[in-house]
Design a protein around this motif. Structure first.
Motif, PDB file in Angstrom:
ATOM      1  N   ARG A 152      43.434 -51.313 -14.700  1.00  0.00           N
ATOM      2  CA  ARG A 152      43.088 -50.731 -15.995  1.00  0.00           C
ATOM      3  C   ARG A 152      42.497 -49.339 -15.781  1.00  0.00           C
ATOM      4  O   ARG A 152      41.700 -49.124 -14.860  1.00  0.00           O
ATOM      5  N   THR A 178      40.930 -45.588 -17.831  1.00  0.00           N
ATOM      6  CA  THR A 178      40.407 -44.967 -19.045  1.00  0.00           C
ATOM      7  C   THR A 178      40.284 -43.460 -18.837  1.00  0.00           C
ATOM      8  O   THR A 178      40.071 -42.995 -17.711  1.00  0.00           O
ATOM      9  N   THR A 224      38.010 -40.678 -20.832  1.00  0.00           N
ATOM     10  CA  THR A 224      37.022 -40.457 -21.891  1.00  0.00           C
ATOM     11  C   THR A 224      36.779 -38.960 -22.083  1.00  0.00           C
ATOM     12  O   THR A 224      37.149 -38.144 -21.234  1.00  0.00           O
ATOM     13  N   SER A 261      43.110 -43.135 -24.429  1.00  0.00           N
ATOM     14  CA  SER A 261      41.767 -43.430 -23.932  1.00  0.00           C
ATOM     15  C   SER A 261      41.773 -44.619 -22.981  1.00  0.00           C
ATOM     16  O   SER A 261      40.839 -44.793 -22.191  1.00  0.00           O
ATOM     17  N   SER A 262      42.819 -45.455 -23.058  1.00  0.00           N
ATOM     18  CA  SER A 262      42.913 -46.585 -22.126  1.00  0.00           C
ATOM     19  C   SER A 262      44.369 -46.937 -21.884  1.00  0.00           C
ATOM     20  O   SER A 262      45.237 -46.723 -22.741  1.00  0.00           O
ATOM     21  N   TYR A 269      46.735 -49.942 -19.190  1.00  0.00           N
ATOM     22  CA  TYR A 269      46.541 -51.082 -18.296  1.00  0.00           C
ATOM     23  C   TYR A 269      47.902 -51.644 -17.875  1.00  0.00           C
ATOM     24  O   TYR A 269      48.955 -51.293 -18.436  1.00  0.00           O
TER      25      TYR A 269
END
Length: 448
Positions: A334, A336, A338, A356-357, A359
């Motif tokens: 995963r 991210t 930010t 923003s994410s 996976y």
């Protein structure tokens, strides 16, 4: 032989007895007995002669065998002496110079045909890599790998020429080493073991190319340790990503978010450095359990940038069990990004804002169904699910972005190995979201 001699002695005794028989015995009966005994004596002599002939033949064969063995032993001794002398000479030379250089290589050629469009079938020299490892002494070495992708490299072609690794490593003490230069990140199962003979399927899995941008390398410093309990670890300080490379007008970011902002050691901006750590355990034969984490700012202090506080973080957990013919593995990762809300506002209306994410995960099973000294056949099945834009940071009303759909792919096929360094591959990939991407793949790869 002893039995024959004993029989002969008995016959002689009987004959002698016959000649001292009293004179009143029937003369005709006596003569008949003598003739019968003489016939038996002749048979015994013939048997003795045959036995002697066999004995002489065996002795002759033993003599010839002894001579042959002696001659072959002398020849082998001569060759061994010459070979040993050469090896000793080479060892002495290497010892005097204190160095050793090893050349390695791997490469692959692939063929792909979409199931619903034969006109889009293509063949690609995916990559060719030359590696050089030079050991200065027993504790210090240099590792370099040079890669060419897609056969031709020029301004008008899609090929690439790159330095995949270039670092120096030194053993500080047994079980602890340090390195500096451009090296692969110790992330996942594939990134540091990416030769075509090391993985199943014609192409590398989606999770470890779209989410983990294999082969992912950074420039910096690292430490590595191994312990008797099966634990090994890596940690380091390196360059990181550059969010200013993000191109919202391209689909590169949706193919691989981190792959699109990876600096690859090419005049890498180093205002913001990153940290990484990895831990693996191999305490049970055939079993590997591990995980890794990477984090660092990606703004790189660019003038007038609205994303100087952007941070990239990626982590994974993985497992593999390969006790013999069975080979099963699983991985979850995963990532991210930010601090990019303001940057995404400048991308309003573009096709690929910054997620923003993101996976991905997969599970895979393979089983070696056939093996000889020179060949082996291993069918496999892999299922993977991933999303390169699972979510976006909050946006002003009316500018909100919908997350992308999960991609689900099933791959089934087989690896046919020739010796230890060559593999032929075939597989079929089924895409759940878009069947137009379903495809057949063939490939050949090598590694030494």
């Amino acid at each position: 032989m002893k039995k024959n001699i004993f029989s002969l002695s008995i016959c002689s005794a009987i004959i002698a007895t016959a000649f001292v028989t009293p004179a009143h015995a029937d003369e005709a009966a006596l003569l008949q007995k003598i003739e019968k005994l003489a016939a038996e004596l002749d048979a015994i002599k013939a048997e003795l002669a045959a036995t002697k002939q066999k004995t002489d033949s065996v002795a002759k064969n033993q003599q010839q065998l002894s001579t042959s063995v002696a001659e072959n032993t002398a020849a082998i001794s001569s060759v061994t002496a010459a070979t040993t002398g050469s090896a000793v000479a080479m060892a002495e030379q290497a010892s005097k110079s204190g160095s050793q250089t090893v050349i390695s290589s791997y490469g692959e050629v692939n063929y792909t045909r979409p199931r619903q469009s034969n006109s889009q079938a293509q063949t690609d020299v995916a990559r060719a890599v030359i590696g050089i490892t030079h050991r200065f002494d027993e504790k210090t070495k240099m590792v370099a790998e040079f890669e060419w992708e897609h056969a031709v490299t020029s301004k008008d072609d899609k090929g690439e020429s790159e330095v995949e690794q270039l670092y120096v490593e030194h053993e500080i003490r047994p079980g602890l080493s340090g390195k500096a230069g451009l090296f692969l990140m110790p992330v996942g199962l594939l990134n540091t073991n990416h030769e075509p003979t090391a993985y199943y399927g014609v192409k590398r899995n989606f999770v470890e190319t779209a989410i983990i941008p294999s082969t992912w390398r950074e420039a910096g410093f690292g430490l590595s340790g191994t312990h008797d309990n099966g634990i090994s670890w890596d940690a380091g300080l390196t360059t990181g990503f550059d969010i200013n490379k993000w191109d919202a007008t391209s689909t590169d970011g949706s193919t691989s978010p981190l792959g699109s902002i990876h600096q690859e050691g090419q005049l890498a901006k180093s205002r913001d450095l990153s940290m990484h750590a990895a831990l693996n355990w191999r305490g049970v034969p055939g079993l590997l359990l591990g995980g890794s984490a990477f984090t660092g700012k990606a703004g790189q202090g660019a003038p007038n940038s609205v994303a100087n506080d952007a941070r990239v973080t990626l982590w994974d957990m993985h497992a593999r069990y390969n006790p013999g013919k069975l080979d099963v593995s699983a991985l979850y990762t995963r990532g991210t990004i930010t601090g990019v809300a303001a940057l995404n506002q400048t991308f309003a209306g573009q096709v690929t804002p910054v997620p923003s994410s993101f996976y991905g995960w997969y599970t895979q099973a393979a089983y070696q169904v056939w093996k000889t000294d020179s060949y082996s056949l291993t069918p496999f099945l892999r299922y993977e699910q991933f999303n390169t834009a699972q979510s976006y940071t909050a946006m002003p009303q009316g500018l909100g972005l919908a997350p992308a759909a999960d991609q689900k792919v099933t791959t089934m096929g087989a690896n046919f190995r020739i010796g230890e360094g060559v593999v032929l591959k075939a597989d079929y990939q089924k895409f759940q979201q878009d069947s137009n991407q379903d495809r057949y793949n063939l490939g050949v790869g090598y590694s030494f």
